[in-house]
Design an enzyme around this catalytic site. Structure first.
Site, PDB file in Angstrom:
ATOM      1  N   GLY A   1       0.826  -1.210   0.000  1.00 38.40           N
ATOM      2  CA  GLY A   1       0.000   0.000   0.000  1.00 38.40           C
ATOM      3  C   GLY A   1       0.860   1.260   0.000  1.00 38.40           C
ATOM      4  O   GLY A   1       1.639   1.476   0.929  1.00 38.40           O
TER       5      GLY A   1
ATOM      6  N   PHE B   1      -0.315   7.208   2.547  1.00 34.23           N
ATOM      7  CA  PHE B   1       0.670   8.031   3.230  1.00 34.23           C
ATOM      8  C   PHE B   1       1.214   7.413   4.519  1.00 34.23           C
ATOM      9  O   PHE B   1       2.358   7.668   4.883  1.00 34.23           O
ATOM     10  CB  PHE B   1       0.120   9.445   3.384  1.00 34.23           C
ATOM     11  CG  PHE B   1      -0.049  10.073   2.021  1.00 34.23           C
ATOM     12  CD1 PHE B   1       1.018  10.101   1.143  1.00 34.23           C
ATOM     13  CD2 PHE B   1      -1.266  10.560   1.576  1.00 34.23           C
ATOM     14  CE1 PHE B   1       0.898  10.632  -0.150  1.00 34.23           C
ATOM     15  CE2 PHE B   1      -1.408  11.089   0.294  1.00 34.23           C
ATOM     16  CZ  PHE B   1      -0.321  11.128  -0.571  1.00 34.23           C
TER      17      PHE B   1
ATOM     18  N   LEU C   1       4.012   5.221   3.337  1.00 36.60           N
ATOM     19  CA  LEU C   1       5.197   5.978   2.892  1.00 36.60           C
ATOM     20  C   LEU C   1       6.015   6.507   4.065  1.00 36.60           C
ATOM     21  O   LEU C   1       7.247   6.497   4.040  1.00 36.60           O
ATOM     22  CB  LEU C   1       4.779   7.141   1.993  1.00 36.60           C
ATOM     23  CG  LEU C   1       4.099   6.743   0.680  1.00 36.60           C
ATOM     24  CD1 LEU C   1       3.784   7.970  -0.153  1.00 36.60           C
ATOM     25  CD2 LEU C   1       4.967   5.771  -0.121  1.00 36.60           C
ATOM     26  N   GLU C   2       5.298   6.979   5.107  1.00 35.08           N
ATOM     27  CA  GLU C   2       6.045   7.460   6.286  1.00 35.08           C
ATOM     28  C   GLU C   2       6.892   6.328   6.861  1.00 35.08           C
ATOM     29  O   GLU C   2       8.074   6.496   7.144  1.00 35.08           O
ATOM     30  CB  GLU C   2       5.083   7.990   7.362  1.00 35.08           C
ATOM     31  CG  GLU C   2       4.563   9.385   7.079  1.00 35.08           C
ATOM     32  CD  GLU C   2       3.700   9.947   8.215  1.00 35.08           C
ATOM     33  OE1 GLU C   2       3.784   9.439   9.355  1.00 35.08           O
ATOM     34  OE2 GLU C   2       2.948  10.906   7.960  1.00 35.08           O
TER      35      GLU C   2
ATOM     36  N   HIS D   1      13.963  37.217   6.065  1.00 34.25           N
ATOM     37  CA  HIS D   1      15.001  36.510   5.311  1.00 34.25           C
ATOM     38  C   HIS D   1      16.001  35.928   6.288  1.00 34.25           C
ATOM     39  O   HIS D   1      16.392  36.619   7.226  1.00 34.25           O
ATOM     40  CB  HIS D   1      15.711  37.490   4.365  1.00 34.25           C
ATOM     41  CG  HIS D   1      16.903  36.866   3.699  1.00 34.25           C
ATOM     42  ND1 HIS D   1      16.776  36.000   2.639  1.00 34.25           N
ATOM     43  CD2 HIS D   1      18.231  36.960   3.966  1.00 34.25           C
ATOM     44  CE1 HIS D   1      17.977  35.590   2.267  1.00 34.25           C
ATOM     45  NE2 HIS D   1      18.880  36.155   3.056  1.00 34.25           N
TER      46      HIS D   1
HETATM   47  C1  LIG Z   1       0.298   5.377  12.011  1.00 35.54           C
HETATM   48  C2  LIG Z   1      -0.623   6.553  12.089  1.00 35.54           C
HETATM   49  C3  LIG Z   1      -0.118   7.825  11.989  1.00 35.54           C
HETATM   50  C4  LIG Z   1      -0.951   8.922  12.058  1.00 35.54           C
HETATM   51  N1  LIG Z   1      -0.411  10.160  11.939  1.00 35.54           N
HETATM   52  C5  LIG Z   1      -1.218  11.242  11.999  1.00 35.54           C
HETATM   53  C6  LIG Z   1      -0.672  12.556  11.910  1.00 35.54           C
HETATM   54  O1  LIG Z   1       0.525  12.743  11.761  1.00 35.54           O
HETATM   55  N2  LIG Z   1      -1.526  13.602  12.005  1.00 35.54           N
HETATM   56  C7  LIG Z   1      -2.872  13.427  12.168  1.00 35.54           C
HETATM   57  O2  LIG Z   1      -3.601  14.418  12.244  1.00 35.54           O
HETATM   58  N3  LIG Z   1      -3.409  12.205  12.241  1.00 35.54           N
HETATM   59  C8  LIG Z   1      -2.618  11.105  12.170  1.00 35.54           C
HETATM   60  N4  LIG Z   1      -3.170   9.858  12.288  1.00 35.54           N
HETATM   61  C9  LIG Z   1      -4.637   9.739  12.458  1.00 35.54           C
HETATM   62  C10 LIG Z   1      -5.022  10.058  13.899  1.00 35.54           C
HETATM   63  O3  LIG Z   1      -4.321   9.222  14.777  1.00 35.54           O
HETATM   64  C11 LIG Z   1      -6.525   9.933  14.107  1.00 35.54           C
HETATM   65  O4  LIG Z   1      -7.174  10.648  13.107  1.00 35.54           O
HETATM   66  C12 LIG Z   1      -6.865  10.507  15.481  1.00 35.54           C
HETATM   67  O5  LIG Z   1      -6.330   9.695  16.472  1.00 35.54           O
HETATM   68  C13 LIG Z   1      -8.345  10.724  15.701  1.00 35.54           C
HETATM   69  O6  LIG Z   1      -8.946   9.581  16.163  1.00 35.54           O
HETATM   70  P1  LIG Z   1     -10.357   9.590  16.884  1.00 35.54           P
HETATM   71  O7  LIG Z   1     -10.483  10.738  17.793  1.00 35.54           O
HETATM   72  O8  LIG Z   1     -11.385   9.381  15.874  1.00 35.54           O
HETATM   73  O9  LIG Z   1     -10.292   8.260  17.737  1.00 35.54           O
HETATM   74  P2  LIG Z   1      -9.083   7.371  18.179  1.00 35.54           P
HETATM   75  O10 LIG Z   1      -7.913   8.184  18.557  1.00 35.54           O
HETATM   76  O11 LIG Z   1      -8.911   6.308  17.177  1.00 35.54           O
HETATM   77  O12 LIG Z   1      -9.637   6.765  19.532  1.00 35.54           O
HETATM   78  C14 LIG Z   1     -10.702   5.868  19.565  1.00 35.54           C
HETATM   79  C15 LIG Z   1     -10.654   5.156  20.900  1.00 35.54           C
HETATM   80  O13 LIG Z   1     -11.836   4.393  21.050  1.00 35.54           O
HETATM   81  C16 LIG Z   1     -11.517   3.176  21.663  1.00 35.54           C
HETATM   82  N5  LIG Z   1     -12.578   2.214  21.337  1.00 35.54           N
HETATM   83  C17 LIG Z   1     -12.855   1.637  20.141  1.00 35.54           C
HETATM   84  N6  LIG Z   1     -13.941   0.854  20.239  1.00 35.54           N
HETATM   85  C18 LIG Z   1     -14.355   0.924  21.525  1.00 35.54           C
HETATM   86  C19 LIG Z   1     -15.412   0.317  22.237  1.00 35.54           C
HETATM   87  N7  LIG Z   1     -16.295  -0.500  21.644  1.00 35.54           N
HETATM   88  N8  LIG Z   1     -15.535   0.592  23.554  1.00 35.54           N
HETATM   89  C20 LIG Z   1     -14.664   1.427  24.173  1.00 35.54           C
HETATM   90  N9  LIG Z   1     -13.644   2.023  23.546  1.00 35.54           N
HETATM   91  C21 LIG Z   1     -13.490   1.779  22.237  1.00 35.54           C
HETATM   92  C22 LIG Z   1     -10.171   2.812  21.065  1.00 35.54           C
HETATM   93  O14 LIG Z   1      -9.473   1.916  21.888  1.00 35.54           O
HETATM   94  C23 LIG Z   1      -9.502   4.177  21.004  1.00 35.54           C
HETATM   95  O15 LIG Z   1      -8.746   4.467  22.139  1.00 35.54           O
HETATM   96  C24 LIG Z   1      -2.350   8.739  12.235  1.00 35.54           C
HETATM   97  C25 LIG Z   1      -2.873   7.448  12.362  1.00 35.54           C
HETATM   98  C26 LIG Z   1      -2.028   6.376  12.288  1.00 35.54           C
HETATM   99  C27 LIG Z   1      -2.604   4.988  12.418  1.00 35.54           C
END
Ligand SMILES: Cc1cc2nc3c(=O)[nH]c(=O)nc-3n(C[C@H](O)[C@H](O)[C@H](O)COP(=O)(O)OP(=O)(O)OC[C@H]3O[C@@H](n4cnc5c(N)ncnc54)[C@H](O)[C@@H]3O)c2cc1C
Length: 526
Positions: free
Chosen positions: A229, A232, A235-236, A505
């Protein structure tokens, strides 16, 4: 104001005054029976507000709701602070920093700096330890803030049993269950890495099959990492592990990096940089099959069909599955609550982040659309501000996701970064005329001085209004440079203001004086 928003607000206000027993709400007979059964068999608690998942919106929202005087419970199944802190942005950018140090250390001689015998040795365990320390510290901060706010935190998996009630199964291993109900529910359960169906995937050693979470826990640098895949996240990691010393091959289904809407000129520029760093990239890949071999170091044979090189066999020590993310809704029991989802399993949200069930909101990645921490955090601000607006009955505009849509930035943390704001080229309205200006990174004085000239800048202008439609920077500190242009876009400035401003600058932003002298094109998106 939307009627359902008013209703929700009234509910929140009235319930915070008079708490009701958890069984007040019987939407249908099935639900009623289910409630009666659970009532007599399980511990039950009722709250004004219940937050499911402690992601980037759920965590601050829980504290905020508590500060409004609402009894608030947050249920989290894995760890506080969600993906961003535990397995997303924070750990990856911490590791990317290690990769950049390795890159610069190898180039130190070019700057006239020599140390030791010039060899660069990567201590993967130290890279991991540094990452773990920062994650633990960030997570600890979130835990303390929730505790300080007085939010009731339950560590367990939540599953709806009816519209306003969930069953929580403790994650401590004892299987303990309890019922939690609330007047308002906020779903912030996020997404997880998807696992593609590839022939032979289950036959190879599973410790060598990695996803974006498990790859961060490696204690040694892989011999040959094959990234499935070319999105991005892939790629990181691909560039990072190349810099840490692995051989890296990225296999991508499409004809160029990223998705279909990307500007070919930009993603081709990024692909050239990655290739220069030694990352092999294969495009138009299909028919991927895996097989276990007896080779001790490279025990995974990956057979692929490629667009340009025909059939290839790749011998890998590890593979990284980077084929996207799926919403955590499959085990959430949404059908019991009647909450609507899209065919991909994302929860359908209104512009004010309400689901189709009054009083049940959805925030963050699980609602689909741009999946970034800053979007999830802004979801929190939308819900917070609309709640305040309703309860204080002050005049003011309702906040919606539509208002911010043109101004959602993104940064891919390759080095140089790939930063972008505004619609992607392929998403621009068809048939309309635009002007683009672009220039190479080698025109930036700061880039020449620091010997970091790889990349390019590109801007799209609306030729009718002279306003900036989108901006992309493949540049060291591209994200910061983009933020300057973002300000101009948010403020509705014409591009000439950037051209004529006096930038310090030699800053990266000074390039905004010169961009307009670069290649100019008139384009119409077909
Ligand atoms: C490798 C990687 C790198 C990333 N880098 C970036 C970046 O540089 N910049 C950026 O803006 N975004 C980045 N992201 C994306 C970013 O992490 C997410 O967009 C961000 O965390 C927002 O997530 P969220 O608030 O939707 O929920 P999440 O942070 O995903 O949290 C959801 C939580 O709900 C919990 N949960 C799930 N199901 C249940 C359940 N049934 N009961 C109780 N708890 C539950 C999970 O355990 C989790 O802790 C990256 C993602 C990944 C995977």
């Amino acid at each position: 104001m939307r009627p359902s928003l008013v209703l929700t607000s009234k509910l929140v206000n009235c319930v915070s005054k008079a708490r009701r027993p958890h069984y007040h709400y019987f939407p249908n007979l099935h639900s009623a029976l289910s409630n009666l059964r659970t009532l007599f068999t399980m511990p039950t608690q009722h709250f004004d507000a219940l937050v499911l998942g402690s992601g980037q919106s759920g965590t601050p929202l829980a504290s905020h709701l508590k500060s409004l005087g609402q009894s608030t419970c947050l249920v989290e199944r894995a760890h506080i602070a969600g993906c961003c802190v535990n397995e997303g942005c924070t750990p990856t950018k911490t590791m990317v920093a290690s990769g950049r140090v390795a890159y610069l250390a190898r180039r130190a001689g070019e700057y006239g700096i020599h140390s030791g015998n010039g060899e660069v040795r990567v201590d993967m365990k130290r890279v991991r330890e540094r990452k773990r320390d920062i994650v633990t510290s960030f997570r600890g901060g979130s835990e303390k803030r929730l505790e300080g706010a007085g939010v009731r935190v339950i560590m367990g998996e939540a599953r709806f049993t009816s519209e306003k009630e969930v069953l929580v199964t403790s994650n401590s291993g004892d299987g303990k269950e309890q019922i939690v109900s609330a007047d308002s529910i906020y779903i912030n359960v996020g997404c997880r890495p998807s696992r593609p169906q590839l022939p032979g995937l289950e036959d190879v050693e599973q410790e060598r099959v990695l996803d974006s979470t498990s790859i961060q826990e490696l204690g040694d640098v892989p011999e040959h990492l094959v990234v499935i895949g070319g999105g991005f996240i892939g790629l990181e990691f691909g560039q990072l592990f190349r810099r840490l010393g692995a051989k890296v091959t990225v296999v991508h289904r499409g004809p160029r990096l990223g998705g279909r809407e990307e500007d070919p000129e930009l993603v081709d520029c990024l692909a050239d940089i990655l290739r220069e760093d030694g990352v092999e990239i294969l495009f138009n890949v299909s028919g991927t099959k895996l097989e276990k071999t007896s080779d001790e170091k490279l025990p995974i044979r990956i057979a692929v069909e490629t667009g340009t090189k025909g059939a290839l066999d790749i011998h890998a020590s590890h593979i990284l599955l980077a084929t996207g993310r799926v919403p955590n809704t499959d085990t959430l029991g949404l059908d019991k609550a009647g909450i609507k989802t899209t065919p991909s399993g994302h929860i359908v949200a209104s512009p004010t982040l309400e689901t189709n069930v009054p009083g049940v909101f959805v925030l963050g990645d699980v609602k689909g659309g741009p999946a970034f921490t800053h979007v999830s955090y802004d979801d929190f601000r939308i819900v917070r501000d609309n709640l305040t607006l309703n309860s204080s009955k002050t005049e003011g505009a309702v906040k919606t996701t539509e208002q911010r849509a043109p101004f959602i930035p993104s940064v891919v943390y390759t080095d140089p970064q790939f930063a972008h704001i505004g619609p992607k080229l392929g998403a621009l309205p068809k048939g309309k005329k635009y002007i683009t200006y672009s220039m190479p990174g080698s025109w930036i004085a700061r880039g020449l001085e620091t010997d970091e000239t790889r990349g390019m800048l590109k801007v799209v202008i609306d030729s009718d209004t002279d306003k900036i439609v989108s901006f992309s920077a493949i540049s060291v500190e591209g994200g910061e440079l983009m933020a300057v242009v973002q300000m101009a876009m948010v403020g509705g400035l014409k591009w000439q203001v950037l051209r004529d401003a006096v930038w310090a600058h030699p800053s990266w932003s000074e390039s905004l004086n010169n961009l307009w002298g670069g290649e100019r094109k008139e384009i119409t998106v077909s």
